[in-house]
Structure formats: structure tokens, C-alpha cells
Design a protein around this motif. Structure first.
Motif, PDB file in Angstrom:
ATOM      1  N   LYS A  91       0.847  -1.195   0.000  1.00 27.44           N
ATOM      2  CA  LYS A  91       0.000   0.000   0.000  1.00 27.44           C
ATOM      3  C   LYS A  91       0.889   1.254   0.000  1.00 27.44           C
ATOM      4  O   LYS A  91       2.066   1.212   0.370  1.00 27.44           O
ATOM      5  N   TYR A  92       0.288   2.346  -0.424  1.00 26.20           N
ATOM      6  CA  TYR A  92       1.006   3.616  -0.399  1.00 26.20           C
ATOM      7  C   TYR A  92       0.972   4.203   1.010  1.00 26.20           C
ATOM      8  O   TYR A  92      -0.031   4.099   1.726  1.00 26.20           O
ATOM      9  N   VAL A  93       2.088   4.814   1.391  1.00 22.51           N
ATOM     10  CA  VAL A  93       2.212   5.453   2.697  1.00 22.51           C
ATOM     11  C   VAL A  93       2.488   6.928   2.475  1.00 22.51           C
ATOM     12  O   VAL A  93       3.343   7.290   1.657  1.00 22.51           O
ATOM     13  N   ILE A  94       1.769   7.796   3.192  1.00 24.90           N
ATOM     14  CA  ILE A  94       2.030   9.226   3.134  1.00 24.90           C
ATOM     15  C   ILE A  94       2.651   9.655   4.453  1.00 24.90           C
ATOM     16  O   ILE A  94       2.186   9.268   5.533  1.00 24.90           O
ATOM     17  N   TYR A  95       3.739  10.409   4.367  1.00 24.39           N
ATOM     18  CA  TYR A  95       4.483  10.862   5.538  1.00 24.39           C
ATOM     19  C   TYR A  95       4.287  12.365   5.713  1.00 24.39           C
ATOM     20  O   TYR A  95       4.162  13.109   4.738  1.00 24.39           O
ATOM     21  N   PHE A  96       4.310  12.806   6.968  1.00 19.97           N
ATOM     22  CA  PHE A  96       4.155  14.215   7.286  1.00 19.97           C
ATOM     23  C   PHE A  96       5.312  14.676   8.157  1.00 19.97           C
ATOM     24  O   PHE A  96       5.677  13.996   9.124  1.00 19.97           O
ATOM     25  N   ASN A  97       5.892  15.820   7.805  1.00 23.24           N
ATOM     26  CA  ASN A  97       6.863  16.479   8.682  1.00 23.24           C
ATOM     27  C   ASN A  97       6.124  17.617   9.377  1.00 23.24           C
ATOM     28  O   ASN A  97       5.849  18.655   8.758  1.00 23.24           O
ATOM     29  N   PRO A  98       5.780  17.471  10.659  1.00 23.64           N
ATOM     30  CA  PRO A  98       4.991  18.492  11.359  1.00 23.64           C
ATOM     31  C   PRO A  98       5.630  19.873  11.344  1.00 23.64           C
ATOM     32  O   PRO A  98       4.922  20.891  11.314  1.00 23.64           O
TER      33      PRO A  98
END
Length: 467
Positions: A91-98
Motif C-alpha cells: 500500500k502507499y504510505v504518506i508521511y508528514f513532517n509536522p
């Protein structure tokens, strides 16, 4: 409601900085310490993401909201952009840099999520890997961002757009051109800037685990951590995610991108594959006195190197009678059209059991009538020629019937086999390159006996333009 959201974002941003400062203080004393993200921070942060997701669901572009719903989510403070994606565990994973994401307003947050999904639909995760040997990371990143950002509004102020690149690199790039066009021109501009600078080339990587600001050279670094998966399988997963996201009307530009992805079936036509290869071949190097040698920077007598971006392309034609004149003429026009923006040197090689003629061409006017020789077919002579003439890319047009094993192993260049319409498959057990087929074209008859006219063959006119 808007004030409450902004206050929640601001408070969370302050907490993110506290978490990072605690980590930096600890890592100063112990380099092996790991960044610890409290569970309550993670929950509150993703509650913000949920609000953005709901906003996308309510928007006319709800396709993005449904696509995001299928993705896993993670927090990473070491990515140089507000968001990033890769493919993990089917599956695709989306990452966030707060530290970067929380500086945006809600509309900009939406745009940066859309940005990542457009990269996925454009199959950029695969294409970036294929281009990394011939172009710099910065050129690839900016070219891909230009392609997807042209469809988006409410971009962050630092977003890489066509206008920004033209202004900052003194270029006149045109809108709505393919990725290859942008990466080639941007790389040329970067090379000129490097050539004007004196000193040692800096190839060092910054391994700092915290990114506080947008860094265009590191925005897609995480793509390299994707699972090693073939293009066809990734294509199937992407198409499934797209189908699950189409719950209503979608913008015209998305329809076009999705149609292009589905029509390809994970298998690019030969001409689009050649277009892709053009960005991956390693061009010859040119010497420069303005850059010191990378391996021995203290040796001022040794000159450094820059990419000249003028590679040698050989187009081999099997003249044994298996390919019609119409097929080859249309094919070579396609080749010339594809490479026209690359300033590469093209040599046409006519061969049956041996090389009969080799000559250079710059336009269709330089193409000579094919020699009237009809012998057998051997592939080895062409590869011997390519090995001895520093060829960067070999495109071989044939019906595929020849040796089952090359007597000479190709080295130092890529190979693309193009099988004619009347051909079935390549006889070689090891092709040392990709094998593609032409598509149908009517072949003109040059004889007086109309009963001998063959109505098959292949053309490139119906191929779809790459996004």
C-alpha cells in the motif's frame, strides 16, 4: 471553527518544536539516541490530518480525499517537504513532517496532499529511479514537481513551479510539456551554473535527522525506501486505488492522467519507452578547468568533469527483408522527434549477416534509401560495432529472427529491441535490454501483383503522448 483549527495547529507546532529540541539535546550527548514521538502528539496531529481529509471529501476534488483514505500515515521529521510518499507492504504510505506541514493553512495542506497523489498517478516513484543515473536529484525533483504543480492552486510559497524555475534559472520552459523536456533543460541550466563556479564539487550528504524547512533536493528521498517492486505490479496497485477513489465527477486533467495510466496497462509502447530511456542514458563527459578533479582535488593539473549531454545513439535496421520501408521510415521519424530536444548524435546501421553501411543523420532528409540486399540475420555485428564506438544507446529494429545467443556481450550502453509487426518474438535467449513491438500500419506494395500486398505492419501514430 476556523479560529479553533488555527489555534490547534499553532499549539501543535509548538509541541513539535519541543519534541525536536528534546531530541537534539539528547543526541548531542548520545549520537545513538532515537527521536521519541509521544502518542498523544501523534493522535492530535492526525486529528488535524483528518480535518484536512474531510475538507477534501467535501470539495469537488473528493477523489483526493478517497485516495488519501486508502493510504497509511506516518510522521517523519527528516523529510525535506511537508509531505512525502512511498510504497510499503502492498500500500502507499504518506508521511508528514509536522515542522513544515503545520506552517501551512488548510488549503495549502490540501494542495501538498494532492501533490503527492499526483506523483503516484504519474508513476513518478518508478520513473525517478530510472532517471537517477543520468541526471542530478535536484533536476529530477524540480522537473517532476513542475509536472504535478501545474494542476494545483493554493501551493505553499516555496513550491517549485514553472514560473519559479524560469525566473531563477533564466529559462523559457513551456507549460504542459512532458517530464523529459523539463529535466533535460533544467539539468543543462544546472550544469552551466556549476561550470561558472570554482572549487571542489560537494557530493557530501547531510545526515541530519531533522528537517525544519523545505529542501527541493531532498523532497523525494524517501522514494528510495519503497519496496522493490516491478512497474507492472505497482501499476496494478495504483489502478486499484484509483478505481476505489472515483466516487463522482473528477477534473478533466485527472481524467486524462488516469486514462493514460490505464491505457498503458503497465507496458509502455516502444516510442514512449525510448522517450524514457533518453533521460537515463549516461552522456559523455567533457573536461573543465573550472572544477577540480573529484577524486584528487589537490591535483590542480587534473581537470574536473561535467556532463556534456551529447550521447551517441545507434539505430540498427535489419535489412534482410523482414521490415518494410514504410515501417522503418515512420519509426526513424519517431526516433528523430523524440531525441530532438537532447542534441544527441544518431548513427543508422544497416545490417543482415554483417554491417553493410553506417552513416550519421540529423534529420529525415539525411535518411538514405535502404540497400537492396536480402541475406540472413545476425545480431552480433551490430553489438560489436556498438562496443567499439562508445555507443550510449542502441535501438534495434528487426523481426526478431536471428541468433539465439550473442557472441559478444554488450557493455556500457542500453539496448531497446523493436520487433516489426510481422515478427513474433526475439530469438535471443538473453536480449540484454527491453523488447517492444510496433503497432499496425498499412504497408504499401511496390510490385505489380496486387495479390501479394500484405496488409499488416506497425505504426507509431496512434501512440499516446506521455504525461
Amino acid at each position: 471553527m476556523k479560529t479553533y483549527f488555527n489555534n490547534q495547529v499553532n499549539g501543535l507546532y509548538e509541541n513539535a518544536n519541543k519534541i525536536v529540541n528534546i531530541f537534539l539535546d539528547a543526541s548531542y550527548r548520545d549520537k545513538n539516541v532515537k527521536l521519541d514521538i509521544p502518542e498523544d502528539f501523534t493522535q492530535e496531529f492526525f486529528s488535524i490530518v483528518d480535518k484536512v481529509s474531510l475538507s477534501l471529501m467535501d470539495d469537488k476534488d473528493n477523489f483526493y480525499g478517497y485516495f488519501l483514505f486508502q493510504m497509511s500515515r506516518e510522521i517523519k521529521f527528516d523529510i525535506g517537504s511537508p509531505t512525502a510518499v512511498n510504497f510499503k507492504e502492498a500500500k502507499y504510505v504518506i508521511y508528514f513532517n509536522p515542522l513544515i506541514f503545520l506552517k501551512l493553512n488548510i488549503k495549502q495542506m490540501e494542495s501538498t496532499i494532492k501533490h503527492e497523489i499526483l506523483h503516484i498517478i504519474s508513476m513518478h516513484l518508478i520513473r525517478a529511479k530510472e532517471f537517477k543515473n543520468g541526471y542530478s536529484t535536484l533536476a529530477i525533483n524540480m522537473a517532476m514537481d513542475i509536472v504535478v504543480n501545474k494542476y494545483l492552486n493554493n501551493l505553499p510559497p516555496y513550491a517549485t513551479t514553472l514560473e519559479w524555475v524560469n525566473l531563477n534559472y533564466s529559462l523559457k520552459l513551456l507549460p504542459y510539456e512532458p517530464f523529459e523536456y523539463y529535466v533535460e533543460n533544467i539539468q543543462t541550466a544546472l550544469n552551466l551554473l556549476e561550470e561558472d563556479k570554482d572549487g571542489v564539487e560537494d557530493d557530501s550528504n547531510n545526515d541530519n535527522e531533522i528537517e525544519t524547512d523545505y529542501n527541493p533536493e531532498k523532497t523525494h528521498d524517501i522514494w528510495q525506501t519503497s519496496n522493490d517492486i516491478d512497474e507492472k505490479t505497482l501499476h496494478e496497485f495504483t489502478e486499484k486505488a484509483i478505481n476505489n477513489s472515483q466516487k463522482g465527477t473528477i477534473p478533466v486533467y485527472l481524467e486524462s492522467m488516469i486514462a493514460s495510466l490505464k491505457n498503458s496497462k503497465g507496458e509502455l509502447p516502444w516510442n514512449l519507452y525510448l522517450n524514457r530511456l533518453m533521460g537515463t542514458i549516461e552522456s559523455n563527459k567533457k573536461k573543465t578547468v573550472t572544477r577540480r578533479n573529484r577524486r584528487q582535488p589537490d591535483r590542480l593539473d587534473l581537470r574536473g568533469e561535467l556532463r556534456s549531454h551529447k550521447a551517441k545513439i545507434a539505430v540498427a535496421l535489419d535489412i534482410s527483408g523482414s521490415i518494410s520501408d514504410e515501417e522503418f521510415k515512420q519509426a526513424i521519424k519517431e526516433v528523430l522527434n523524440i531525441v530532438k530536444n537532447y542534441n544527441h548524435e544518431i548513427t543508422i546501421i544497416e545490417c543482415d549477416t554483417e554491417i553493410r553501411r553506417a552513416y550519421k543523420v540529423k534529420s529525415t532528409k539525411d535518411i538514405k534509401d535502404r540497400l537492396n540486399i536480402r541475406g540472413g540475420t545476425k545480431f552480433t555485428p551490430v553489438f560489436e560495432y556498438a562496443n567499439n564506438n562508445s555507443i550510449n544507446l542502441l535501438v534495434y529494429f528487426t523481426d526478431g529472427k536471428g541468433e539465439d545467443k550473442l557472441k559478444i556481450i554488450p557493455h556500457g550502453y542500453k539496448t531497446l529491441w523493436v520487433i516489426s509487426g510481422r515478427g513474433d518474438k526475439l530469438s535471443l535467449k538473453e536480449p540484454y535490454g527491453a523488447v517492444k513491438k510496433l503497432s499496425n500500419v498499412e504497408i504499401k506494395d511496390t510490385s505489380l501483383d496486387l495479390s501479394d500486398v500484405v496488409r499488416d505492419g506497425f505504426s507509431m501514430n496512434n501512440q499516446e503522448r506521455i504525461l
